[in-house]
Enzyme design. Sequence first.
Site, PDB file in Angstrom:
ATOM      1  N   SER A 132      33.377  48.157  28.265  1.00 56.44           N
ATOM      2  CA  SER A 132      34.459  48.291  27.294  1.00 56.44           C
ATOM      3  C   SER A 132      34.094  47.560  26.004  1.00 56.44           C
ATOM      4  O   SER A 132      33.392  46.539  26.031  1.00 56.44           O
ATOM      5  CB  SER A 132      35.713  47.663  27.893  1.00 56.44           C
ATOM      6  OG  SER A 132      36.681  47.447  26.900  1.00 56.44           O
TER       7      SER A 132
ATOM      8  N   TYR B  97      40.311  40.644  32.860  1.00 59.08           N
ATOM      9  CA  TYR B  97      39.774  42.007  32.890  1.00 59.08           C
ATOM     10  C   TYR B  97      38.493  42.091  32.061  1.00 59.08           C
ATOM     11  O   TYR B  97      37.454  42.579  32.518  1.00 59.08           O
ATOM     12  CB  TYR B  97      40.811  43.015  32.368  1.00 59.08           C
ATOM     13  CG  TYR B  97      40.201  44.346  31.999  1.00 59.08           C
ATOM     14  CD1 TYR B  97      39.766  45.225  32.990  1.00 59.08           C
ATOM     15  CD2 TYR B  97      40.016  44.716  30.663  1.00 59.08           C
ATOM     16  CE1 TYR B  97      39.165  46.438  32.651  1.00 59.08           C
ATOM     17  CE2 TYR B  97      39.420  45.926  30.326  1.00 59.08           C
ATOM     18  CZ  TYR B  97      39.000  46.780  31.326  1.00 59.08           C
ATOM     19  OH  TYR B  97      38.397  47.965  30.978  1.00 59.08           O
TER      20      TYR B  97
ATOM     21  N   LYS C 200      34.258  42.809  32.970  1.00 56.12           N
ATOM     22  CA  LYS C 200      33.316  43.764  32.338  1.00 56.12           C
ATOM     23  C   LYS C 200      32.079  43.009  31.841  1.00 56.12           C
ATOM     24  O   LYS C 200      30.944  43.453  32.021  1.00 56.12           O
ATOM     25  CB  LYS C 200      33.997  44.496  31.171  1.00 56.12           C
ATOM     26  CG  LYS C 200      35.102  45.433  31.602  1.00 56.12           C
ATOM     27  CD  LYS C 200      34.556  46.633  32.357  1.00 56.12           C
ATOM     28  CE  LYS C 200      35.620  47.442  33.031  1.00 56.12           C
ATOM     29  NZ  LYS C 200      35.169  48.439  33.956  1.00 56.12           N
TER      30      LYS C 200
HETATM   31  P1  NAD Z   1      41.830  54.741  36.119  1.00 52.71           P
HETATM   32  O1  NAD Z   1      42.601  53.624  36.735  1.00 52.71           O
HETATM   33  O2  NAD Z   1      42.569  55.961  35.731  1.00 52.71           O
HETATM   34  O3  NAD Z   1      40.631  55.177  37.086  1.00 52.71           O
HETATM   35  C1  NAD Z   1      39.991  54.273  37.937  1.00 52.71           C
HETATM   36  C2  NAD Z   1      39.896  54.922  39.310  1.00 52.71           C
HETATM   37  O4  NAD Z   1      39.216  54.033  40.191  1.00 52.71           O
HETATM   38  C3  NAD Z   1      41.271  55.200  39.938  1.00 52.71           C
HETATM   39  O5  NAD Z   1      41.302  56.540  40.395  1.00 52.71           O
HETATM   40  C4  NAD Z   1      41.353  54.204  41.099  1.00 52.71           C
HETATM   41  O6  NAD Z   1      42.101  54.729  42.185  1.00 52.71           O
HETATM   42  C5  NAD Z   1      39.886  53.989  41.437  1.00 52.71           C
HETATM   43  N1  NAD Z   1      39.576  52.675  42.016  1.00 52.71           N
HETATM   44  C6  NAD Z   1      39.962  51.452  41.565  1.00 52.71           C
HETATM   45  N2  NAD Z   1      39.467  50.505  42.370  1.00 52.71           N
HETATM   46  C7  NAD Z   1      38.732  51.115  43.342  1.00 52.71           C
HETATM   47  C8  NAD Z   1      37.990  50.671  44.467  1.00 52.71           C
HETATM   48  N3  NAD Z   1      37.903  49.377  44.760  1.00 52.71           N
HETATM   49  N4  NAD Z   1      37.379  51.587  45.250  1.00 52.71           N
HETATM   50  C9  NAD Z   1      37.481  52.901  44.973  1.00 52.71           C
HETATM   51  N5  NAD Z   1      38.188  53.385  43.932  1.00 52.71           N
HETATM   52  C10 NAD Z   1      38.806  52.504  43.130  1.00 52.71           C
HETATM   53  O7  NAD Z   1      41.047  54.137  34.863  1.00 52.71           O
HETATM   54  P2  NAD Z   1      40.280  54.884  33.693  1.00 52.71           P
HETATM   55  O8  NAD Z   1      41.081  54.759  32.445  1.00 52.71           O
HETATM   56  O9  NAD Z   1      39.839  56.219  34.148  1.00 52.71           O
HETATM   57  O10 NAD Z   1      39.037  53.892  33.523  1.00 52.71           O
HETATM   58  C11 NAD Z   1      37.824  54.103  34.226  1.00 52.71           C
HETATM   59  C12 NAD Z   1      36.888  52.952  33.949  1.00 52.71           C
HETATM   60  O11 NAD Z   1      36.692  52.814  32.552  1.00 52.71           O
HETATM   61  C13 NAD Z   1      37.412  51.590  34.430  1.00 52.71           C
HETATM   62  O12 NAD Z   1      36.347  50.839  34.934  1.00 52.71           O
HETATM   63  C14 NAD Z   1      37.941  50.968  33.158  1.00 52.71           C
HETATM   64  O13 NAD Z   1      37.929  49.554  33.217  1.00 52.71           O
HETATM   65  C15 NAD Z   1      36.968  51.493  32.131  1.00 52.71           C
HETATM   66  N6  NAD Z   1      37.525  51.507  30.777  1.00 52.71           N
HETATM   67  C16 NAD Z   1      38.700  52.160  30.534  1.00 52.71           C
HETATM   68  C17 NAD Z   1      39.252  52.138  29.262  1.00 52.71           C
HETATM   69  C18 NAD Z   1      40.577  52.827  28.981  1.00 52.71           C
HETATM   70  O14 NAD Z   1      41.176  52.522  27.959  1.00 52.71           O
HETATM   71  N7  NAD Z   1      41.047  53.751  29.830  1.00 52.71           N
HETATM   72  C19 NAD Z   1      38.595  51.450  28.216  1.00 52.71           C
HETATM   73  C20 NAD Z   1      37.380  50.812  28.501  1.00 52.71           C
HETATM   74  C21 NAD Z   1      36.856  50.853  29.787  1.00 52.71           C
HETATM   75  N1  UFG Z   2      50.202  48.890  20.507  1.00 54.56           N
HETATM   76  C1  UFG Z   2      51.487  48.817  20.023  1.00 54.56           C
HETATM   77  N2  UFG Z   2      52.511  49.098  20.871  1.00 54.56           N
HETATM   78  C2  UFG Z   2      52.308  49.435  22.181  1.00 54.56           C
HETATM   79  C3  UFG Z   2      50.979  49.509  22.652  1.00 54.56           C
HETATM   80  C4  UFG Z   2      49.948  49.210  21.783  1.00 54.56           C
HETATM   81  O1  UFG Z   2      51.716  48.508  18.837  1.00 54.56           O
HETATM   82  O2  UFG Z   2      53.293  49.661  22.905  1.00 54.56           O
HETATM   83  C5  UFG Z   2      49.085  48.621  19.564  1.00 54.56           C
HETATM   84  C6  UFG Z   2      48.208  47.435  19.949  1.00 54.56           C
HETATM   85  O3  UFG Z   2      48.737  46.230  19.441  1.00 54.56           O
HETATM   86  C7  UFG Z   2      46.863  47.840  19.331  1.00 54.56           C
HETATM   87  C8  UFG Z   2      46.871  49.375  19.446  1.00 54.56           C
HETATM   88  O4  UFG Z   2      48.231  49.748  19.589  1.00 54.56           O
HETATM   89  O5  UFG Z   2      46.846  47.497  17.973  1.00 54.56           O
HETATM   90  C9  UFG Z   2      46.087  49.883  20.660  1.00 54.56           C
HETATM   91  O6  UFG Z   2      46.569  49.225  21.834  1.00 54.56           O
HETATM   92  P1  UFG Z   2      46.122  49.704  23.293  1.00 54.56           P
HETATM   93  O7  UFG Z   2      46.845  48.819  24.264  1.00 54.56           O
HETATM   94  O8  UFG Z   2      46.316  51.163  23.432  1.00 54.56           O
HETATM   95  O9  UFG Z   2      44.563  49.438  23.303  1.00 54.56           O
HETATM   96  P2  UFG Z   2      43.748  48.090  23.102  1.00 54.56           P
HETATM   97  O10 UFG Z   2      42.824  48.325  21.953  1.00 54.56           O
HETATM   98  O11 UFG Z   2      44.616  46.924  23.034  1.00 54.56           O
HETATM   99  O12 UFG Z   2      42.983  47.982  24.491  1.00 54.56           O
HETATM  100  C10 UFG Z   2      42.099  48.997  24.906  1.00 54.56           C
HETATM  101  C11 UFG Z   2      42.050  49.095  26.421  1.00 54.56           C
HETATM  102  C12 UFG Z   2      41.434  47.847  27.007  1.00 54.56           C
HETATM  103  C13 UFG Z   2      40.128  47.548  26.350  1.00 54.56           C
HETATM  104  C14 UFG Z   2      40.326  47.468  24.857  1.00 54.56           C
HETATM  105  C15 UFG Z   2      39.066  47.200  24.103  1.00 54.56           C
HETATM  106  O13 UFG Z   2      43.328  49.258  26.955  1.00 54.56           O
HETATM  107  O14 UFG Z   2      41.190  48.073  28.368  1.00 54.56           O
HETATM  108  O15 UFG Z   2      40.847  48.714  24.399  1.00 54.56           O
HETATM  109  O16 UFG Z   2      38.209  48.291  24.207  1.00 54.56           O
HETATM  110  F1  UFG Z   2      39.669  46.380  26.812  1.00 54.56           F
END
Ligand code: NAD
Ligand code: UFG
Length: 338
Positions: free
Chosen positions: A124, A149, A153
């Site tokens: 991330s 979290y 990572k």
């Molecule tokens: P998500 O929660 O939708 O998907 C994760 C999946 O992993 C889920 O289906 C969950 O059931 C499964 N899972 C969790 N723990 C497990 C375990 N121990 N064994 C088997 N399955 C397990 O999340 P996502 O948004 O699809 O994110 C996927 C990956 O990308 C994550 O590692 C997350 O940290 C990373 N990531 C997401 C974002 C974001 O904003 N969505 C940003 C940066 C990084």
């Molecule tokens: N925000 C609001 N109101 C809300 C939700 C978010 O104003 O109800 C704002 C936040 O303050 C930020 C922007 O919208 O300025 C984006 O917020 P998100 O929560 O959607 O995303 P973040 O950038 O805070 O976090 C995301 C992922 C994290 C990851 C991070 C850095 O959720 O997992 O990006 O990559 F770590």
Amino acid sequence: MSVLVTGGLGYIGSHTCVELINAGVDVVVVDNLYNCKKSSYDRIKALVGRDFKLYICDIRDKQGLNQIFEEEKIDSVIHFAGLKAVGESVEKPLEYFDNNVNGTLVLLDVMRNHGCKKIVFSSSATVYGLNNVSPLTEDMEVGGVTNPYGRTKYMIECILKDLYTSDNEWSICLLRYFNPIGAHKSGTMGEDPNGIPNNLMPYITQVAIGKREQLTVYGNDYDTHDGTGVRDYIHVVDLALGHIKAVEKVESENGLFIYNLGTGIGYSVLDVVKAFEKASNVTIPYKIGARRAGDIATCYSSTKKAFDELGWKAERGIEEMCEDSWRWQTQNPNGYPD
Ligand code: NAD
Ligand code: UFG
């Protein structure tokens, strides 16, 4: 080519499975269903028009993972499985370190024992911490993270780097995602958060559909063009396509590769609200609230390295991201069926 996708039924995993299968890759999914519904499996199959293997198993279950590697011929792994809620990780650090870090250690051990040494990891942009200035480049210092979290990572990135140093037969790709939003064009797959959404786009779509009264904008006194936080929103399908390039990379050469997956464009919270209103024709009521702890003013990606080395760049703009998020929300007001 056969790819094991951990967490393949989640938001990013499910979209990636569709693109992998459409590209002719044999996909095997392992997911413990902790943060997804099994119906997401049916939706993927309906979109690609074919069946593929799903193992319902926790990645910390070494015996279960061993069995998957014995039954399937796995060439490489895309590792999405993990917990991802920043706020929850502050409340439950042990669960986050166990699931994310320990889960990855078990996975890597089983992979090594089966001679599978190719992995693409979901990292991330959060690993860049508070002190780097955007556009963020892959060579910037990482680790100044502010929550458990983010630390998971960062720790997993360190583990993977040490693993490569110890044995350069590994091929490891760390993908640092910026802010994935949007949904599959069909409207049948998208983000399905549990309870009150933490992230901006699912909150906006739930306000738009009448599930929540109004959006709270977390602060309008940042040093940005309108005072609200600026982020690099990327369409989940573009992100999924980036994984295909990354898996091709680890398949074709050994090494330790690090890429940002973002668009390089920063939008403020109010820019996103406006773009969403235009795409949906729905007004989003909002109020300005306090800053959210741990948030930074601006975070966007340099896209050069991913383009130069993977030939990948995001193609979908903010309008399309908003339209697709809204289509998913309207077609599935309660998310995936049970
Ligand atoms: P998500 O929660 O939708 O998907 C994760 C999946 O992993 C889920 O289906 C969950 O059931 C499964 N899972 C969790 N723990 C497990 C375990 N121990 N064994 C088997 N399955 C397990 O999340 P996502 O948004 O699809 O994110 C996927 C990956 O990308 C994550 O590692 C997350 O940290 C990373 N990531 C997401 C974002 C974001 O904003 N969505 C940003 C940066 C990084
Ligand atoms: N925000 C609001 N109101 C809300 C939700 C978010 O104003 O109800 C704002 C936040 O303050 C930020 C922007 O919208 O300025 C984006 O917020 P998100 O929560 O959607 O995303 P973040 O950038 O805070 O976090 C995301 C992922 C994290 C990851 C991070 C850095 O959720 O997992 O990006 O990559 F770590």
